[in-house]
Design an enzyme around this catalytic site. Structure first.
Site, PDB file in Angstrom:
ATOM      1  N   ASP A  24      -2.811   0.601  -0.225  1.00  0.00           N
ATOM      2  CA  ASP A  24      -3.027   1.714  -0.258  1.00  0.00           C
ATOM      3  C   ASP A  24      -2.471   2.783  -0.978  1.00  0.00           C
ATOM      4  O   ASP A  24      -1.893   4.010  -0.468  1.00  0.00           O
ATOM      5  CB  ASP A  24      -2.866   2.377   1.378  1.00  0.00           C
ATOM      6  CG  ASP A  24      -3.755   1.513   2.382  1.00  0.00           C
ATOM      7  OD1 ASP A  24      -4.719   0.816   1.788  1.00  0.00           O
ATOM      8  OD2 ASP A  24      -3.671   1.680   3.643  1.00  0.00           O
ATOM      9  N   LYS A 129     -10.716  -0.633   3.560  1.00  0.00           N
ATOM     10  CA  LYS A 129     -10.404  -0.957   5.147  1.00  0.00           C
ATOM     11  C   LYS A 129     -10.605   0.114   5.924  1.00  0.00           C
ATOM     12  O   LYS A 129      -9.867   1.292   5.472  1.00  0.00           O
ATOM     13  CB  LYS A 129      -9.044  -1.756   4.912  1.00  0.00           C
ATOM     14  CG  LYS A 129      -7.937  -0.998   4.535  1.00  0.00           C
ATOM     15  CD  LYS A 129      -6.808  -1.663   4.548  1.00  0.00           C
ATOM     16  CE  LYS A 129      -5.328  -0.957   4.238  1.00  0.00           C
ATOM     17  NZ  LYS A 129      -5.051  -0.082   5.302  1.00  0.00           N
ATOM     18  N   CYS A 162       0.402   0.605   7.414  1.00  0.00           N
ATOM     19  CA  CYS A 162      -0.494  -0.329   6.869  1.00  0.00           C
ATOM     20  C   CYS A 162       0.118  -1.288   6.483  1.00  0.00           C
ATOM     21  O   CYS A 162      -0.394  -2.699   6.301  1.00  0.00           O
ATOM     22  CB  CYS A 162      -1.296   0.558   5.899  1.00  0.00           C
ATOM     23  SG  CYS A 162      -2.568   1.535   6.607  1.00  0.00           S
TER      24      CYS A 162
HETATM   25  C1  C5J Z   1      -1.248   3.921   5.488  1.00  0.00           C
HETATM   26  C2  C5J Z   1      -1.560   5.501   6.994  1.00  0.00           C
HETATM   27  N1  C5J Z   1      -1.451   3.498   4.562  1.00  0.00           N
HETATM   28  N2  C5J Z   1       0.094   5.666   7.122  1.00  0.00           N
HETATM   29  N3  C5J Z   1      -1.850   4.756   6.113  1.00  0.00           N
HETATM   30  O1  C5J Z   1      -0.104   3.398   5.848  1.00  0.00           O
HETATM   31  O2  C5J Z   1      -2.126   6.301   7.887  1.00  0.00           O
END
Ligand code: C5J
Length: 221
Positions: A24, A129, A162
């Site tokens: 991400d 995702k 994540c």
């Molecule tokens: C991720 C989030 N990528 N913190 N997303 O950690 O919402």
């Protein structure tokens, strides 16, 4: 096999079956004016890991090992976003709302894209995702088994959300997991620290942690 210095004990890196998963590293989480910053977060913390993450990616490419990228994002009609997730966050700044980088965490919008410095090369797998974990409702498991991957090195954001969720999913599926500690970050330094402690506690209950340089040395990169 190369043994690399790691916590809580050396990690037996298998150069033939290891893959990198970069979680991400999206514009909405990292860039000024994006979703993360609009929620009051200091995005410079996340920007700081871009150079180390880029070195790690280059090392895997140079070693001929797979690099897999993920993006947290949803279909434009939000049919893959459970109401319980959609209702979360600040009103007006929720998934699907119009943000500074167009609709927040919606596939195809600029904010959902990976930052240019870490952009996937042609042929690299990109997993979109809908959840925090990258195995839930995606083809990641099939990609890994088709590629003969048994070990995963993790990078990306955020460490405690994540990244940790995906690491736990992978650990439960039998993968040996190592977190590259200077290629992951959180908006909250204490959460990153705590996540690393949780991961490595009790004899690597979720996995190992090591610096990017140690992983690169193990890869022979
Ligand atoms: C991720 C989030 N990528 N913190 N997303 O950690 O919402």
């Amino acid at each position: 096999m190369a043994e690399i210095p790691a916590a809580p004990f050396p990690f037996p890196l298998d150069r033939g079956t290891v893959g990198l998963i970069v979680i991400d590293m999206q514009r909405d989480f990292l860039e000024h004016g994006g979703f993360g910053e609009s929620l009051g977060n200091d995005v410079t913390r996340l920007q700081a890991i871009v150079p180390a993450t880029a070195r790690l990616i280059q090392g895997f490419r140079a070693a001929g090992r797979p690099v897999i990228h993920t993006r947290e994002c949803h279909r434009p009609d939000l049919s893959d976003c459970p109401p319980a997730k959609l209702a979360r966050g600040r009103p007006g700044l929720r998934i699907g709302d119009e943000g500074a980088m167009r609709r927040i965490l919606v596939k195809g919008e600029p904010g959902a894209e990976i930052v240019p410095e870490l952009f996937p090369e042609p042929g690299e797998t990109v997993i979109d995702k809908p959840g925090k974990g990258a195995f839930y409702a995606t083809g990641l498991g099939d990609v890994l088994s088709a590629g003969g991957i048994t070990q995963l090195v993790f990078a990306g954001v955020t460490t405690e959300v994540c990244v940790q969720t995906t690491m736990r999913e992978a650990n439960d599926r039998g993968f040996e997991c190592l977190l590259a500690e200077d290629a992951t970050e959180s908006y909250f330094p204490e959460f990153k620290r705590a996540a690393i402690e949780m991961i490595t506690a009790q004899g690597a209950i979720v996995g190992w942690v090591a610096p990017v340089d140690a992983v690169l040395a193990g890869l022979g990169a």
